[in-house]
Design a protein around this motif. Structure first.
Motif, PDB file in Angstrom:
ATOM      1  N   GLU A  76       8.961   8.461   4.696  1.00 45.02           N
ATOM      2  CA  GLU A  76       9.352   8.644   3.339  1.00 45.02           C
ATOM      3  C   GLU A  76       8.942   9.956   2.527  1.00 45.02           C
ATOM      4  O   GLU A  76       9.494  10.477   1.651  1.00 45.02           O
ATOM      5  CB  GLU A  76       9.176   7.477   2.419  1.00 45.02           C
ATOM      6  CG  GLU A  76       9.530   6.246   2.941  1.00 45.02           C
ATOM      7  CD  GLU A  76       9.086   4.851   2.304  1.00 45.02           C
ATOM      8  OE1 GLU A  76       9.245   4.853   1.112  1.00 45.02           O
ATOM      9  OE2 GLU A  76       8.189   4.293   2.630  1.00 45.02           O
ATOM     10  N   CYS A 102       1.659   3.977  11.430  1.00 39.95           N
ATOM     11  CA  CYS A 102       1.360   3.869  10.164  1.00 39.95           C
ATOM     12  C   CYS A 102       2.394   2.906   9.496  1.00 39.95           C
ATOM     13  O   CYS A 102       1.820   2.174   8.756  1.00 39.95           O
ATOM     14  CB  CYS A 102       1.476   5.189   9.674  1.00 39.95           C
ATOM     15  SG  CYS A 102       0.220   6.316  10.211  1.00 39.95           S
ATOM     16  N   ASN A 103       3.577   3.056   9.605  1.00 41.12           N
ATOM     17  CA  ASN A 103       4.568   2.098   8.911  1.00 41.12           C
ATOM     18  C   ASN A 103       4.203   0.715   9.392  1.00 41.12           C
ATOM     19  O   ASN A 103       4.311  -0.299   8.631  1.00 41.12           O
ATOM     20  CB  ASN A 103       5.859   2.532   9.521  1.00 41.12           C
ATOM     21  CG  ASN A 103       6.465   3.605   8.535  1.00 41.12           C
ATOM     22  OD1 ASN A 103       6.051   3.885   7.303  1.00 41.12           O
ATOM     23  ND2 ASN A 103       7.441   4.388   8.881  1.00 41.12           N
ATOM     24  N   GLN A 107      -5.596   5.584   3.264  1.00 39.93           N
ATOM     25  CA  GLN A 107      -4.544   5.105   2.726  1.00 39.93           C
ATOM     26  C   GLN A 107      -3.097   5.607   2.953  1.00 39.93           C
ATOM     27  O   GLN A 107      -1.981   5.161   2.869  1.00 39.93           O
ATOM     28  CB  GLN A 107      -4.476   4.794   1.069  1.00 39.93           C
ATOM     29  CG  GLN A 107      -5.662   3.618   0.983  1.00 39.93           C
ATOM     30  CD  GLN A 107      -5.894   3.930  -0.714  1.00 39.93           C
ATOM     31  OE1 GLN A 107      -6.847   5.128  -0.859  1.00 39.93           O
ATOM     32  NE2 GLN A 107      -5.759   3.023  -1.449  1.00 39.93           N
ATOM     33  N   PHE A 108      -3.289   6.767   3.510  1.00 37.99           N
ATOM     34  CA  PHE A 108      -2.185   7.706   3.812  1.00 37.99           C
ATOM     35  C   PHE A 108      -2.596   8.614   5.047  1.00 37.99           C
ATOM     36  O   PHE A 108      -3.880   9.089   5.032  1.00 37.99           O
ATOM     37  CB  PHE A 108      -1.171   8.266   2.865  1.00 37.99           C
ATOM     38  CG  PHE A 108      -1.931   9.305   1.767  1.00 37.99           C
ATOM     39  CD1 PHE A 108      -1.426  10.337   1.924  1.00 37.99           C
ATOM     40  CD2 PHE A 108      -2.711   8.721   0.932  1.00 37.99           C
ATOM     41  CE1 PHE A 108      -2.265  11.660   1.258  1.00 37.99           C
ATOM     42  CE2 PHE A 108      -3.523   9.766   0.168  1.00 37.99           C
ATOM     43  CZ  PHE A 108      -3.144  11.134  -0.002  1.00 37.99           C
ATOM     44  N   ASP A 135       1.496  -0.409   7.378  1.00 40.21           N
ATOM     45  CA  ASP A 135       1.601  -0.285   5.685  1.00 40.21           C
ATOM     46  C   ASP A 135       0.901   0.750   5.262  1.00 40.21           C
ATOM     47  O   ASP A 135       0.334   0.857   4.251  1.00 40.21           O
ATOM     48  CB  ASP A 135       1.272  -1.702   5.096  1.00 40.21           C
ATOM     49  CG  ASP A 135       1.895  -1.622   3.347  1.00 40.21           C
ATOM     50  OD1 ASP A 135       2.912  -0.874   3.128  1.00 40.21           O
ATOM     51  OD2 ASP A 135       1.228  -2.199   2.687  1.00 40.21           O
ATOM     52  N   ILE A 136       0.849   1.501   6.075  1.00 36.74           N
ATOM     53  CA  ILE A 136       0.059   3.115   5.654  1.00 36.74           C
ATOM     54  C   ILE A 136       1.169   4.042   5.586  1.00 36.74           C
ATOM     55  O   ILE A 136       1.911   4.402   6.541  1.00 36.74           O
ATOM     56  CB  ILE A 136      -1.241   3.306   6.694  1.00 36.74           C
ATOM     57  CG1 ILE A 136      -2.040   2.172   6.655  1.00 36.74           C
ATOM     58  CG2 ILE A 136      -1.511   4.784   6.491  1.00 36.74           C
ATOM     59  CD1 ILE A 136      -2.950   2.136   5.722  1.00 36.74           C
ATOM     60  N   LEU A 137       1.286   4.938   4.466  1.00 34.11           N
ATOM     61  CA  LEU A 137       2.339   5.947   4.267  1.00 34.11           C
ATOM     62  C   LEU A 137       1.633   7.189   5.425  1.00 34.11           C
ATOM     63  O   LEU A 137       0.826   7.888   5.302  1.00 34.11           O
ATOM     64  CB  LEU A 137       2.050   6.589   2.999  1.00 34.11           C
ATOM     65  CG  LEU A 137       3.215   7.684   2.751  1.00 34.11           C
ATOM     66  CD1 LEU A 137       4.325   7.035   2.375  1.00 34.11           C
ATOM     67  CD2 LEU A 137       2.653   8.397   1.253  1.00 34.11           C
ATOM     68  N   ASN A 184       0.670  -1.167  -0.020  1.00 34.67           N
ATOM     69  CA  ASN A 184       0.146   0.012   0.107  1.00 34.67           C
ATOM     70  C   ASN A 184       0.845   1.134   0.021  1.00 34.67           C
ATOM     71  O   ASN A 184       0.730   2.134  -0.759  1.00 34.67           O
ATOM     72  CB  ASN A 184      -0.942   0.025   1.129  1.00 34.67           C
ATOM     73  CG  ASN A 184      -1.704   1.350   1.364  1.00 34.67           C
ATOM     74  OD1 ASN A 184      -2.573   1.709   0.569  1.00 34.67           O
ATOM     75  ND2 ASN A 184      -1.446   2.271   2.361  1.00 34.67           N
ATOM     76  N   LYS A 185       1.959   1.373   0.978  1.00 37.06           N
ATOM     77  CA  LYS A 185       2.597   2.484   1.095  1.00 37.06           C
ATOM     78  C   LYS A 185       3.429   3.142  -0.287  1.00 37.06           C
ATOM     79  O   LYS A 185       3.501   4.018  -0.817  1.00 37.06           O
ATOM     80  CB  LYS A 185       3.649   2.139   2.044  1.00 37.06           C
ATOM     81  CG  LYS A 185       3.324   2.697   3.372  1.00 37.06           C
ATOM     82  CD  LYS A 185       4.377   2.378   4.585  1.00 37.06           C
ATOM     83  CE  LYS A 185       5.827   2.967   4.201  1.00 37.06           C
ATOM     84  NZ  LYS A 185       6.938   2.433   5.145  1.00 37.06           N
ATOM     85  N   GLU A 186       3.897   1.656  -1.030  1.00 31.99           N
ATOM     86  CA  GLU A 186       4.770   1.838  -2.254  1.00 31.99           C
ATOM     87  C   GLU A 186       3.664   2.387  -3.432  1.00 31.99           C
ATOM     88  O   GLU A 186       4.005   3.393  -4.212  1.00 31.99           O
ATOM     89  CB  GLU A 186       5.153   0.603  -2.611  1.00 31.99           C
ATOM     90  CG  GLU A 186       6.576   0.422  -1.876  1.00 31.99           C
ATOM     91  CD  GLU A 186       6.296  -0.167  -0.678  1.00 31.99           C
ATOM     92  OE1 GLU A 186       5.022  -0.598  -0.178  1.00 31.99           O
ATOM     93  OE2 GLU A 186       6.978  -0.398   0.216  1.00 31.99           O
TER      94      GLU A 186
END
Length: 211
Positions: free
Chosen positions: A128, A102-103, A87-88, A106-108, A3-5
């Motif tokens: 990031e 969040c990390n 999602q973020f 897997d959430i930005l 999801n993050k990517e």
């Protein structure tokens, strides 16, 4: 791709995050569609908007976009937003706890910073993409100055971003820009002028890509 990517990739491709703040829930669906018609694929719904969690759920029904929650000030806010489908997660301030949480999901996380020290702290904690807020008060040059010692960091200027300075922010090295009330405008939505919102979306996308 996690999801993050995926979220980072879509932000990088479209370069503009539309911030939805203070828009009545009644108009949210049409506003979101008007933004998508203009090429926007990244939305931030601020949690201080009445019905924000419902608007996040509504936005997630669309294909090919990413939906974030903004003005997230606590871990509890982050948890509720993620449960609603965010999602973020964007904050106006820096919380190492929110970044780590969040990390782990897997959430930005997109923490808000203003100083070089905060920027470094956010990066070391695992952020990031980092929001520089309020960016309008210092302008595009500040982004360029930060990227001198912090080369390669992904910076998102927010606050005072307009059609007058979007191109300059991107030229200065911004990863993307966050655009508030000029784009997802509550008054235009209330008046039903969704065509104007679509036109403004197209303008911001063009400026960000032609920098």
């Amino acid at each position: 791709m996690g999801n993050k990517e995926n979220v980072l990739a879509i932000i990088e491709q479209t370069k503009v995050i539309s911030i939805i703040r203070g828009v009545r829930e009644t108009y949210a669906a049409r506003l979101i569609d008007a933004l998508l018609d203009g090429g926007i694929r990244c939305l931030e719904i601020t949690l201080n908007t009445p019905g924000a969690l419902n608007i996040i759920k509504e936005a997630r029904k669309r294909e090919g976009i990413v939906v974030g929650a903004g003005t997230v000030l606590s871990l509890e806010d982050a948890q509720k937003a993620i449960e609603a489908g965010a999602q973020f997660i964007l904050s106006p301030s820096l919380s190492v706890d929110i970044i780590k949480y969040c990390n782990s999901k897997d959430i930005l996380p997109v923490p808000g910073v203003f100083s070089p020290t905060e920027l470094y702290t956010a990066s070391q904690a695992g952020a990031e993409l980092i929001k520089v807020f309020p960016a309008g008060s210092v302008g595009p040059r500040y982004i360029k100055d930060l990227l001198g010692p912090f080369s390669g960091m992904k910076l998102l200027p927010v606050g005072g971003v307009s059609t007058d300075n979007t191109k300059e922010f991107m030229k200065a090295g911004a990863f993307a820009v966050g655009v508030g009330s000029y784009l997802a405008n509550a008054e235009l939505a209330k008046c039903g002028d969704f065509e104007e919102i679509t036109k403004r979306a197209q303008s911001f996308i063009a400026l960000a890509h032609n920098a």
